[in-house]
Design an enzyme around this catalytic site. Structure first.
Site, short mmCIF file in Angstrom:
data_model
loop_
_atom_site.label_atom_id
_atom_site.label_comp_id
_atom_site.label_asym_id
_atom_site.label_seq_id
_atom_site.Cartn_x
_atom_site.Cartn_y
_atom_site.Cartn_z
N ASP A 99 3.95 8.16 13.96
CA ASP A 99 2.69 8.31 13.72
C ASP A 99 2.04 9.26 14.29
O ASP A 99 2.33 9.43 15.43
CB ASP A 99 1.83 6.92 14.30
CG ASP A 99 0.86 6.35 13.28
OD1 ASP A 99 0.06 7.16 12.65
OD2 ASP A 99 0.84 5.03 13.02
N ASP A 201 -2.52 9.66 10.72
CA ASP A 201 -3.71 8.98 10.86
C ASP A 201 -4.99 9.61 10.38
O ASP A 201 -5.24 10.78 10.72
CB ASP A 201 -3.67 8.40 12.35
CG ASP A 201 -4.76 7.38 12.55
OD1 ASP A 201 -4.91 6.51 12.20
OD2 ASP A 201 -5.76 7.74 13.24
N GLU A 264 -2.83 8.88 5.78
CA GLU A 264 -3.62 7.71 5.66
C GLU A 264 -5.09 8.14 5.21
O GLU A 264 -5.82 8.86 5.77
CB GLU A 264 -4.00 6.82 6.95
CG GLU A 264 -4.86 5.77 6.96
CD GLU A 264 -5.46 5.34 8.38
OE1 GLU A 264 -5.73 4.27 8.44
OE2 GLU A 264 -5.63 6.33 9.16
N HIS A 325 -1.35 -2.37 10.41
CA HIS A 325 -2.06 -2.81 11.75
C HIS A 325 -3.47 -2.92 11.69
O HIS A 325 -3.94 -3.29 12.83
CB HIS A 325 -1.59 -1.90 12.81
CG HIS A 325 -1.90 -0.32 12.55
ND1 HIS A 325 -1.42 0.35 11.44
CD2 HIS A 325 -2.58 0.25 12.96
CE1 HIS A 325 -2.09 1.66 11.63
NE2 HIS A 325 -2.77 1.43 12.48
N ASP A 326 -4.27 -2.51 10.73
CA ASP A 326 -5.65 -2.39 10.58
C ASP A 326 -6.25 -3.47 9.64
O ASP A 326 -7.29 -3.77 9.72
CB ASP A 326 -5.96 -1.03 10.32
CG ASP A 326 -5.93 0.17 11.24
OD1 ASP A 326 -6.00 -0.22 12.41
OD2 ASP A 326 -5.80 1.09 10.92
#
Length: 540
Positions: A99, A201, A264, A325-326
C-alpha cells in the site's frame, strides 16, 4: 496464445497487518506473524499478498499517516523482517503488493515539519498552504472525509493547510514537480527491493482544482450519512490533470519487469475506467467497488456488470472486490448465506478478484463498545455508526485463547463466535465457507475459462443472475446465482445447455447433470461445467 500476467490470472489477498497474526505477544499483528501464516495463504491458492501500510507512522489513521515512506513501523518489525517476508513470499510462488499513500503524509513527516516552519521554507509548496478569506474563514468550503472542515489554521505562519482526511494528514501538493519526483523515487526504492506492485491509496484525490472553487451542495444528503457527503467533491477530487500523474507513475513501474499498480478510486464506472488511460498507460487495475456500493439486488448488479464490461477500454483487465478495511464486511452486509453467493460471483466473473482477510471464513463485523472505538472516522462523527473498527478485528485462526491471533491482549476485541468460526474448525468441515472458498479457488485456477475466458451474459430477473465464461478451445462454465432467499427457476428459453454441477453453495446437488433448466433453493449459487450449449435463434 495470449500470455496473461500474474495479476490477471491470479487472486489478490489483502492482509491488514495489525490484525493478521501477532508474533511477539504485544496484541498487534506484525511482519513475522504474516510470515508464519504464508503456508496458509499458499494452501488457500492466492497469487499475491497485498499489505496495508507498514511504514513508520504516529498511527493517527493506523498507518495511512506516514512519517517515513522508506521504513518499517517498529511494532510491525524491521526492514530485515520485511526483506525475509518478501523473499519467502517469492519462494512460495506468490507476489507482494504494498500500500502506498501518496496523497498525504503525516504531519510528523520531515517534509511537513520543514514546510510549516515559515512561509519561506524550502518545502512550503510541497503542501497546500493558502491564506484565509478576508473574514478569516477557510479558503473554501471543502470538507474532510473524517468530518469538519478540510482546512486547518496554523497560527505560527498564519495560513491554512489542506487535509482531505485528518488534520494530522496534510495533503501533498502534486502540482509541484519536486513532490512528484520524490514520490517516484519512493516507488523505485521498493521496486528495487523486489516488491511486485502497489495499491495507491486515495488516487482520485491527488490533484485539486487550481482555483480552489467551492464544492456544490449534495441534494441527496441525508443525516445518517458521513458529513463529508454534504457536498459533491467536484473540485477537490478527480481533476483532469490526474491522468498525467497516473501515467507518470505507470512509467516508473514500467522501468521494471511485470510490476503492477492498483488504484483506489471510488467513482462511477464511466469515470473509473478513464484511469486505465489511453492505450492502457495508467493504472493496471483501477479498483472496481460496485459489489460493495450497489444494493444487493440481482437486476442492478447484472446491469452494472454489463455496463462495466462494455465500458472497459480495449485490453483493459477488470477486477472485483467485495470487501476491504474501509467497508463493512460482506457477511454483515448481506448475511452469511448470501456472502457465499457473493464469493461465487466474485470468483467467477472475468477479471482479478481481491479478497479481504477473513472473508473466506465468513468473518463478520464485530461490535466494538463505544468506549473502545479507535478509528478516527468513528470518533470524529459519533452517533453515525461509521467506525471501521468492526471490519478490522483479528483473524480467527483457531479456538484457542484470542483465536490464535496473539498470546497477549488483542488491539481490538474478537468476534464472540470465534471458537466455532475459525480456520482450524472450518478446514475440517466439508460444508464450511472456507472449504467452499478453497474448492472455488482450485476450480478457478485450474480452468482457463474461469481464469481468463470471455464473459457472456445469459439471463437476469428480480432474483437471479446467469452468465457463461469460456476461453477459446476450452470447456465453458455456466454460473447461476440466486440473490434472494426464495427458490427460483432457471429456464430462460433462449439457451440450450447440458452439463454437470461442479460447485454448489448447497453441495447436495453437486455432480448432478442438468439440462436446459435448473431449480435453485434460496441463497444458492452454482457452477456448471458445460458439455454443450448454444443460444437459440429468435423466431424473428
Amino acid at each position: 496464445m495470449k500470455k496473461y500476467l500474474w495479476w490477471q490470472d491470479g487472486i489478490i489477498y489483502q492482509v491488514y497487518p495489525r490484525s493478521f497474526q501477532d508474533s511477539n505477544q504485544d496484541g498487534i499483528g506484525d511482519l513475522k506473524g504474516i510470515l508464519k501464516r504464508l503456508d496458509y495463504l499458499k494452501w488457500l491458492g492466492v497469487k499475491a499478498v497485498w499489505l496495508s501500510p507498514i511504514y513508520p507512522s504516529p498511527m493517527a489513521d493506523f498507518g495511512y499517516d506516514i512519517s517515513d515512506y522508506t521504513g518499517i513501523w517498529p511494532s510491525f518489525g524491521t526492514m530485515e523482517d520485511f526483506d525475509e517476508l518478501l523473499e519467502q513470499v517469492h519462494a512460495a510462488g506468490m507476489k507482494l503488493i504494498l500500500d502506498l499513500v501518496p496523497n498525504h503524509s503525516s504531519d510528523e513527516h520531515p517534509w511537513f515539519l520543514e514546510s510549516r516552519k515559515s512561509r519561506n521554507s524550502s518545502k512550503r509548496d510541497w503542501y497546500i498552504w493558502k491564506n484565509a478569506r478576508p473574514d478569516g474563514s477557510p479558503p473554501n468550503n471543502w470538507l474532510s472525509v473524517f468530518g469538519g472542515s478540510a482546512w486547518e489554521w496554523d497560527p505560527a505562519t498564519k495560513q491554512f493547510y489542506y487535509h482531505a482526511f485528518l488534520k494530522k494528514q496534510p495533503d501533498l501538493n502534486w502540482r509541484n514537480p519536486r513532490v512528484q519526483e520524490a514520490m517516484f523515487n519512493i516507488l523505485r526504492f521498493w521496486l528495487n527491493k523486489g516488491v511486485d506492485g502497489f495499491r495507491i491509496d486515495a488516487m482520485w484525490h491527488l490533484i485539486k482544482d487550481s482555483q480552489l472553487r467551492d464544492n456544490p451542495r449534495n441534494p441527496d444528503y441525508e443525516e445518517h450519512m458521513a458529513t463529508y457527503n454534504q457536498l459533491l467533491p467536484l473540485y477537490s477530487t478527480d481533476q483532469p490533470e490526474m491522468h498525467e500523474i497516473v501515467a507518470k507513475m505507470r512509467k516508473v513501474l514500467d522501468e521494471y519487469k511485470e510490476r503492477m499498480m492498483i488504484a483506489e478510486i471510488y467513482l462511477p464506472v464511466n469515470r473509473l475506467v478513464t484511469y486505465y488511460g489511453i492505450n492502457n498507460t495508467e493504472a493496471h487495475l483501477p479498483f472496481n467497488f460496485m459489489l460493495i456500493t450497489l444494493p444487493w439486488e440481482s437486476r442492478p448488479i447484472a446491469l452494472s456488470i454489463d455496463e462495466y464490461e462494455a465500458a472497459l477500454p480495449k485490453d483493459a483487465w477488470p477486477n472485483w472486490v467485495i470487501g476491504n478495511h474501509d467497508q463493512p464486511r460482506i457477511t454483515s452486509r448481506i448475511g452469511q448465506q448470501q456472502a457465499k453467493v457473493a464469493a461465487v460471483l466474485q470468483l467467477t466473473l472475468r477479471g482479478a478478484p481481491t479478497m479481504y482477510y477473513g472473508e473466506e471464513i465468513g468473518m463478520r463485523d464485530v461490535p466494538i463498545p463505544l468506549q473502545e472505538v479507535q478509528d478516527p472516522q468513528g470518533l470524529n462523527m459519533p452517533g453515525k455508526n461509521l467506525s471501521r473498527d468492526p471490519e478490522r478485528t483479528p483473524m480467527q485462526w483457531d479456538n484457542n485463547a484470542n483465536a490464535g491471533f496473539t498470546d497477549g491482549s488483542p488491539w481490538l476485541r474478537l468476534d464472540r463466535a470465534f471458537p466455532r468460526e475459525n480456520v482450524q474448525m472450518q478446514k475440517q468441515d466439508i460444508y464450511s465457507s472456507l472449504t467452499l472458498y478453497k474448492r472455488r479457488i482450485e476450480l478457478r485456477q485450474s480452468a482457463p475459462s474461469l481464469m481468463t475466458g470471455d464473459y457472456k451474459p445469459v439471463y437476469s430477473d428480480q432474483q437471479m443472475i446467469a452468465y457463461i465464461r469460456q476461453a477459446e478451445g476450452h470447456t465453458g462454465f455456466l454460473m447461476v446465482l440466486n440473490l434472494s432467499h426464495r427458490p427460483c427457476y432457471f429456464a430462460p428459453g433462449m439457451i440450450l445447455f447440458k452439463g454437470v454441477i461442479l460447485i454448489d453453495t448447497i453441495p447436495e446437488q453437486e455432480q448432478q447433470i442438468v439440462e436446459n433448466t435448473i431449480d435453485l433453493s434460496g441463497d444458492e449459487a452454482l457452477v456448471v461445467r458445460l458439455e454443450a450449449w448454444r443460444f437459440k435463434l429468435s423466431n424473428g
